[in-house]
Enzyme design. Sequence first.
Site, PDB file in Angstrom:
ATOM      1  N   ASP A   1      -7.224   1.858 -10.408  1.00 54.92           N
ATOM      2  CA  ASP A   1      -8.070   0.858  -9.760  1.00 54.92           C
ATOM      3  C   ASP A   1      -9.519   1.340  -9.819  1.00 54.92           C
ATOM      4  O   ASP A   1      -9.818   2.358 -10.454  1.00 54.92           O
ATOM      5  CB  ASP A   1      -7.625   0.624  -8.316  1.00 54.92           C
ATOM      6  CG  ASP A   1      -7.878  -0.806  -7.844  1.00 54.92           C
ATOM      7  OD1 ASP A   1      -9.053  -1.204  -7.805  1.00 54.92           O
ATOM      8  OD2 ASP A   1      -6.907  -1.503  -7.516  1.00 54.92           O
ATOM      9  N   HIS A  13     -10.819  -4.625 -11.534  1.00 53.84           N
ATOM     10  CA  HIS A  13     -10.481  -3.388 -10.823  1.00 53.84           C
ATOM     11  C   HIS A  13     -10.445  -2.194 -11.776  1.00 53.84           C
ATOM     12  O   HIS A  13      -9.573  -1.325 -11.672  1.00 53.84           O
ATOM     13  CB  HIS A  13      -9.137  -3.541 -10.095  1.00 53.84           C
ATOM     14  CG  HIS A  13      -9.221  -4.370  -8.848  1.00 53.84           C
ATOM     15  ND1 HIS A  13      -9.809  -3.920  -7.686  1.00 53.84           N
ATOM     16  CD2 HIS A  13      -8.811  -5.640  -8.594  1.00 53.84           C
ATOM     17  CE1 HIS A  13      -9.744  -4.866  -6.751  1.00 53.84           C
ATOM     18  NE2 HIS A  13      -9.162  -5.939  -7.286  1.00 53.84           N
ATOM     19  N   GLU A  43      -8.264 -10.572  -8.703  1.00 54.52           N
ATOM     20  CA  GLU A  43      -9.673 -10.470  -8.332  1.00 54.52           C
ATOM     21  C   GLU A  43     -10.606 -10.144  -9.498  1.00 54.52           C
ATOM     22  O   GLU A  43     -11.599  -9.434  -9.342  1.00 54.52           O
ATOM     23  CB  GLU A  43      -9.850  -9.431  -7.211  1.00 54.52           C
ATOM     24  CG  GLU A  43      -9.071  -9.802  -5.942  1.00 54.52           C
ATOM     25  CD  GLU A  43      -9.194  -8.774  -4.839  1.00 54.52           C
ATOM     26  OE1 GLU A  43      -9.160  -9.158  -3.661  1.00 54.52           O
ATOM     27  OE2 GLU A  43      -9.303  -7.571  -5.157  1.00 54.52           O
TER      28      GLU A  43
END
Length: 372
Positions: A162, A233, A297
Amino acid sequence: MKYSIIPRPVRYDVKDDETVVVSDMTAIRCARQFLSVGNAISEYLHTRSDADENEIIISRAKSIAPEGYALYTENGNINIKASTATGAYYAFVTLKWILMQVKKVDGKKSITGFLIEDKPCYRHRGMMLDECRHFFGMETVKKLLDNMSLLKLNVFHWHLADDQGYRIESKVFPLLNEVASKRRYAYLKKSLQDASQPEYGPFYYTHDEIREIVKYAAQRHIRVIPEIDIPGHTTAMIAAYPELSCDGEKVDVNVSTGIMPAILCAGNENTYSFIEKLLDEVCPLFPSRYFHIGGDEARYGKWRKCPKCQAKIKENSLKNEKHLQMYFMGRVNEMLRHRGKTCIAWNDCLGDELDKNIVCQYWTFQNALTVK
């Protein structure tokens, strides 16, 4: 119920008129296919080689559900019936719950008789651990797996890449460890960060450590599903290899929470070559058929300004950047399929154009209406 058991069994009958003694003199007798479970029970009880006072008998019953079991006392012995080793193992876990609640007297535990029948309501019973924001280490992971086992959870979702860190040893891309596995601060809250604090890391699992954890999980009938989050990410990944981004701009491994603008360049074929080589290295470490690639995201600001991404949209007659992400996910899905894996992604990337072979995992109500 005489004894507390979590999760609560489907059936629990108390036999108040029956008592069974369990000790290191309790012999274990099992069918060959349940030998691993028999050994686990023997190790737990520290069974002596001359044990002969009573028995725990493990036998096969084809009619019982694959992960189900029957556990009951009879004639001073304890019986386990199951159709699979997993079911027999869960019977042992239930027996462990009971034994933990009984005081040992002169090396023996006397338990009240019972008839227990159980099977799971859900095939997937998971727990997710994020080691990107905070690295826990192998011993803590093993303790977590032990506790998962007690709750009969069977899927360990291991989040290993991440914005805040990349946690898998890479011999192909060493900067993923030299750069991406460390960051300036341990804390991700600015008020807790201080210039005098040491650098956090490098922290990552070697291939041998991953194999050991995967084996440890398998012994507890838990499968391990890794997650490498892409295309968003990916700040840590891009910090190590800036050429994976749209602009090549140098960034640092992130030291805060939230949604970052960093994203892999979906218009650059070198990005796909990088992912292919990375999967060649990582996939063999995890026997599970499933492999999680995140997809949540993703912010498209970089893609909108990137000539290569815009060219890829035009070349493939894609509507917009959202469809470019679905194209990206589809290509990674094919890479995984060729390596014998089924791709999982978060529901953020759902859409009619998303490859139908990608398994969607929900974590938010976003895109709920796109499911047909």
